[in-house]
Design a protein around this motif. Structure first.
Motif, mmCIF file in Angstrom:
data_model
loop_
_atom_site.group_PDB
_atom_site.id
_atom_site.type_symbol
_atom_site.label_atom_id
_atom_site.label_comp_id
_atom_site.label_asym_id
_atom_site.label_seq_id
_atom_site.Cartn_x
_atom_site.Cartn_y
_atom_site.Cartn_z
ATOM 1 N N ALA A 211 -5.966 -2.880 6.304
ATOM 2 C CA ALA A 211 -6.456 -4.796 5.152
ATOM 3 C C ALA A 211 -5.894 -5.685 6.078
ATOM 4 O O ALA A 211 -6.615 -6.631 6.249
ATOM 5 C CB ALA A 211 -4.948 -4.358 4.061
ATOM 6 N N LEU A 319 -15.886 0.325 -0.202
ATOM 7 C CA LEU A 319 -14.709 0.216 1.297
ATOM 8 C C LEU A 319 -15.846 -0.929 1.832
ATOM 9 O O LEU A 319 -15.387 -1.310 2.772
ATOM 10 C CB LEU A 319 -13.876 1.592 1.694
ATOM 11 N N TYR A 414 -9.483 -0.888 -0.506
ATOM 12 C CA TYR A 414 -8.230 -0.407 0.570
ATOM 13 C C TYR A 414 -6.921 0.377 -0.577
ATOM 14 O O TYR A 414 -6.555 1.342 0.787
ATOM 15 C CB TYR A 414 -7.007 -0.898 0.946
#
Length: 526
Positions: A211, A319, A414
């Motif tokens: 992140a 993701l 995440y």
């Protein structure tokens, strides 16, 4: 420094609480144990004697454990975080480079070629994940991880020198090979040093760099976009800035990252004894370093491996969509390329904070399935908003809703990584079974990332209905799978408690090297 000594503890026989003539006789030795008075039964008791000496020992031992964990965190986590930061920058910089002219210069201005370039990474990442993780079991993890880091950093830097799509595709293939030797291998390495009660928070800190990379990559791309009159294109500068430092980091990892607690010179003998004692309490120390092929077979024949990996794949579709197309989605709000890069930063910052909080909670409660399910719900809500709220000619309220949705999908993408990795790690018995199962998370779990590369063609922007719809479907599937698995793990733990007469005392040796997660006394993390 105070010394740690073992106090003599009077051994008491186990009490059997059920009469099951059909139970395995080896299971009946693992029950509850009585207190010193012999009248009170404690399940899995680890109490010290109620004396000043016992309480003083307990207090000193806790202080020593805190000092040990701090020392391990200082030596291991900076390498883990920096490597993951480097890996995600080198993996995800294609999305930022796309807005700086890469697609036009190298990919014939073709959406399909850009999608293929994204997919090339996942092809080798999937194929080499199990072998790459098993290398960390066969050899010292710090060495195999450093070699992987060197491969991906050189390949990522060479992207700056590509002049056609074939060159870029080859570079992306090698980035995938290098990262296949790193991602799950680092999680395996952390499991060699930390107990189940410590692991999710540390994996969360390690994964938080992903992140952080998203936020840092957006800021870096915004800075590069301000470079004017350069002799080389901005996207080439971006690849060089993000690739070259990774080479130095790979060398430092090879030389300085601690290897294994049994042999590392970073620990003195007193610290090594304490570290191994904590790990032995979970039967998490093995004397050999080679691959035990029975554990590999157990993993590959275990249906649970594939169900959790499929749930991980549902998460990775989200993701992959975020990593490959978040700047493009935000640009659809009406921003310039530079501002779109800048506005990718806050979602990653929120994801970072949320991830650290939820993984700490998960460790505290020793529960993985329910937190994972909650994160899938966040993803469902985020993609539903992006599908339902118009993307063109929008009001301020609609803009706010769509930007909130971006924050939710990034957070969902995440946060589930460390939770599912820790879940899979905690539900395996031997180290070889764990290494294979972590590798399978990528081999099976990254398959939908290939699909993500083709879900957001430019002609469907800025709404991207197909991408949002497919993500909603797989977020829902992931939610159903993790709820089913946490229910099954809880049922199976209760069944084993019933058959074995309760849980064994903490520290009871378990035969996980030969019987893996089927060993009497083993319990899953639900």
């Amino acid at each position: 420094m105070s010394r740690h000594v073992s106090l003599p503890i009077e051994e008491k026989p186990y009490e059997q609480h059920i009469d099951d003539s059909n139970a395995d006789p080896t299971l009946q030795q693992i029950g509850t144990r009585t207190t010193a008075a012999g009248t009170e039964t404690e399940k899995g008791s680890t109490r010290y004697a109620s004396s000043e000496t016992g309480l003083a020992f307990k207090d000193e031992n806790k202080k020593a454990e805190r000092r040990l964990l701090l020392k391990l965190d200082v030596a291991i986590l900076p390498f883990a975080v920096l490597l993951y930061l480097s890996a995600y920058l080198d993996r995800g910089n294609l999305a930022n480079a796309r807005l700086q002219g890469l697609q036009k210069s190298v990919l014939d201005n073709s959406d399909q070629n850009y999608s293929i370039a994204l997919a090339m990474f996942f092809v080798t990442y999937i194929v080499f994940s199990v072998p790459g993780t098993l290398l960390a079991r066969q050899f010292l993890p710090s060495r195999s991880i450093a070699c992987g880091a060197m491969i991906w950093s050189i390949a990522a830097t060479c992207q700056a020198a590509t002049f056609n799509k074939a060159g870029l595709f080859v570079c992306r293939l090698f980035v995938g090979i290098g990262e296949a030797m790193f991602g799950q291998a680092m999680a395996l390495h952390l499991s060699y040093w930390y107990t189940k009660h410590d692991l999710a928070k540390r994996v969360g800190l390690f994964i938080s760099a992903g992140a952080l990379a998203g936020a840092f990559g957006g800021l870096l791309s915004y800075g590069v976009s301000s470079i004017k009159n350069s002799a080389i294109p901005q996207w080439r500068i971006l690849f060089l800035i993000e690739g070259c430092p990774s080479v130095i980091l790979a060398i430092c990892t090879f030389l300085f990252m601690p290897t294994r607690p049994e042999t590392s010179r970073y620990l003195n003998e007193e610290e090594r004894t304490l570290c191994l004692t904590r790990l032995n309490a979970e039967s998490n120390v093995e004397t050999s370093t080679g691959i035990e092929w029975g554990g590999v077979r157990r993993c590959l024949m275990d249906w649970k491996t594939y169900v959790i990996s499929l749930a991980y794949s549902c998460m990775n579709l989200n993701l992959g969509s975020v990593g490959g197309f978040l700047p493009t989605i935000i640009k659809g709000f009406g921003y310039s390329n530079a501002k779109a890069q800048l506005f990718t930063v806050p979602p990653y910052a929120v994801a970072l904070v949320f991830m650290l909080l939820l993984t700490s909670f998960s460790d505290y409660k020793q529960s993985r399935g329910i937190p994972v399910a909650c994160v899938f719900i966040l993803g469902l809500v985020g993609w539903s908003i992006l599908l339902a709220v118009p993307a063109s000619h929008i009001s301020h309220a609609q803009y706010s809703a769509r930007y909130l949705a971006c924050i939710l999908v990034v957070t969902a993408g995440y946060t589930n990584i460390p939770l599912i990795i820790s879940w899979q790690s905690g539900c395996t018995g031997s180290q070889s079974q764990r290494a294979t199962s972590l590798g399978m998370l990528n081999s099976v779990g990254q398959c939908l990332s290939l699909l993500a590369a083709f879900l957001f063609p430019s002609k469907e922007g800025p709404q991207y209905r197909k991408g949002a719809t497919v993500n909603i479907a797989f977020q829902a599937l992931g939610l159903v799978l993790v709820l089913a698995m946490t229910a099954w793990y809880r049922y199976e733990n209760k069944r084993r408690d019933r058959v074995e007469g309760g849980r064994p005392p903490k520290g009871t040796p378990l035969n996980v090297v030969e019987q893996y997660d089927l060993a009497p006394g083993f319990r899953y993390v639900p």
